[in-house]
Design a protein around this motif. Sequence first.
Motif, short mmCIF file in Angstrom:
data_model
loop_
_atom_site.label_atom_id
_atom_site.label_comp_id
_atom_site.label_asym_id
_atom_site.label_seq_id
_atom_site.Cartn_x
_atom_site.Cartn_y
_atom_site.Cartn_z
N GLN A 1 -2.75 14.12 2.97
CA GLN A 1 -3.44 13.45 1.85
C GLN A 1 -3.70 11.97 2.12
N ALA A 2 -2.95 11.41 3.07
CA ALA A 2 -3.17 9.98 3.36
C ALA A 2 -3.05 9.74 4.86
N ILE B 1 1.53 12.52 4.97
CA ILE B 1 1.03 11.19 5.37
C ILE B 1 1.13 11.08 6.89
N LEU C 1 0.60 4.65 -2.47
CA LEU C 1 0.20 5.81 -1.68
C LEU C 1 1.18 6.95 -1.93
N ARG D 1 -13.09 9.56 -0.19
CA ARG D 1 -11.79 8.90 0.04
C ARG D 1 -11.87 7.42 -0.32
N TYR E 1 0.83 -1.21 0.00
CA TYR E 1 0.00 0.00 0.00
C TYR E 1 0.86 1.26 0.00
N ASN F 1 0.90 8.65 -5.26
CA ASN F 1 -0.25 9.56 -5.40
C ASN F 1 -0.15 10.82 -4.54
N ILE F 2 0.96 10.99 -3.85
CA ILE F 2 1.11 12.17 -2.99
C ILE F 2 1.64 13.34 -3.80
N VAL G 1 -7.86 14.31 2.95
CA VAL G 1 -7.40 12.92 2.89
C VAL G 1 -8.09 12.16 1.74
N LYS G 2 -7.25 11.54 0.90
CA LYS G 2 -7.82 10.80 -0.24
C LYS G 2 -7.79 9.29 0.02
N ASN G 3 -6.80 8.87 0.83
CA ASN G 3 -6.68 7.44 1.10
C ASN G 3 -6.53 7.18 2.59
#
Length: 559
Positions: free
Chosen positions: A73-74, A125, A61, A178, A57, A64-65, A147-149
């Motif tokens: 963002q995560a 993160i 992750l 998310r 993961y 995508n930052i 936060v997207k994830n």
Amino acid sequence: MKSFEELGLKECLLEAIKELGFETPMPVQEAVIPLLLEGNDDVVALAQTGTGKTAAYGLPLLQNIDVKDHATQALILCPTRELCLQIADDLNDYGKKMDGLFVLPVYGGSSIRNQIQNLKKGVQIIVATPGRLIDLMERGIIDLSSVKNVVMDEADEMLNMGFSEDIDLILASVPEERHILLFSATMPSEIEKISKQYMHDPKEIVIGRKNESTASVRHIRYMVNAKDKYNTLKRIVDYYPRIYGIIFCRTKVETQEISDKLIREGYNVDALHGDLSQAQRDYVMQRFRLRNIQLLVATDVAARGLDVEDLTHVINYTLPDETEIYTHRSGRTGRAGKTGISIAIVNMRETKKIRQIEQVIGKTFEEGVIPTGKEICSKQIFSLIDRIEKVDVNEDEIADILPSVYRKLDWLDKEDLIKRIVSMEFKRLIDYYQINEDFEAVKEREKGSKRVEVVKEEGFTKVFINIGKMDGVTPKNLLGIINDCVEGKAEIGRIDLFTRYSLFDVADASAQTVIRELNTLRLRGRNIKAYEATDEQISRGTKDREEERKGRDKKKKRK
Ligand code: AMP
């Protein structure tokens, strides 16, 4: 098998993992990375620890930052401080070529002020334990609106540790759009509930079979009388001179007791449990990681997050209440393509648990044969001889000292010298096994046959009560009488009914209450008398049982 390049990872990540020595993706990575890079799905992945899930993961992750954006963002949730630190370290390793990346671990038991200061700098993160995250959210320090994830790592452990409500609160605080990625070693029903409640049509990825423990683990059980458990443990440990493992106990007290006993007897062990301060626990874990300690005696909770590769053995000194926990314990060995051994030292009472575990792991336990003193001593001696044969001799390093050593030992011939080395190294072991007799594992009872010996089981108090079959007592009504003595239900073990008296096991925790209350009761006009059974009463029980059996056998023959 695909390469990391083919999975679609960007150059700076590829370079970093190459430097870490990752050559090809592990199965969980091959399955998860492309899905997460596409970014369209929620994912539930069933994978044991040690399967490479952090990178599975972590890499997408990171990809995508947006490092130019300082918003969070995560979010990665995990059960313990140790795992939290480890995940953050891993992500920093994978993202070491990403300028402007900021990953922060936040966890309880450490200064919140420093964490707040760091958060204010802007963290893309956050790796957090649920309790501390909620604390920071309540203080208005953490903003999860970008936060997207959200990753839940070791989700089953988080639920086991009682973080269910915190997780609900956190998931309700992140934006609707998310993605949620859930990693778990097992799939208890609560996980399915989370996945139904918070995830949108998640893709399920199973690495290995659901709830199956690692294929490379041998499961061995040693069935012994409760009184022989500790000595069996010692024999197993002695039989594997190069053992490097964890001995799991159920309670802090038992953990400390076993570790103290082993230390007193010269074993290289230490204890890890929740009554130690964080600093003490860190110290013990560090020594274990460095292999300064060969064996760790630990509770499940304290051992969580301790990520140590290459464990040769996991020993279940007491089996856990939940079968899932056994999977976690045994999953700590047999990693990275090596074979590990998970040992359960059990007594008759635990046979049922063994069956339940076998169902979950999809394997049957091998029957362990307790090594004899002779076998242990020769195994140890040959291990030493092997080490002597294989040792790298650095002539230059010892050149100066050797002549005087030769001179000093000049009067000894080769045979004498060997005898002395062996005696010096194994004095404790040889002495011990000369006086302590070998014993055997007990056989599981055949279905339908009655256990004859009345034994005292661990964790239970054996109670003598002055009512028996002639008073019309049956196991069922005796259970009723006992349960009326406590609120709820007392944990009752074995019951032996005899003509004039009975013996029964009750969990230590309820024993005194049960005994006190029984002594206030009357049955058929008689005062009930109950107290902790003496050793004589227990062996009388065994004799009476044997008599009964002989009587039955005679009757059968006559027929
Ligand atoms: P994890 O399950 O994330 O705790 O990973 C277990 C171990 O495998 C860690 O020490 C990782 O550094 C290592 N690892 C992860 N992915 C790979 C890979 N593709 N090749 C070699 N080692 C890996």
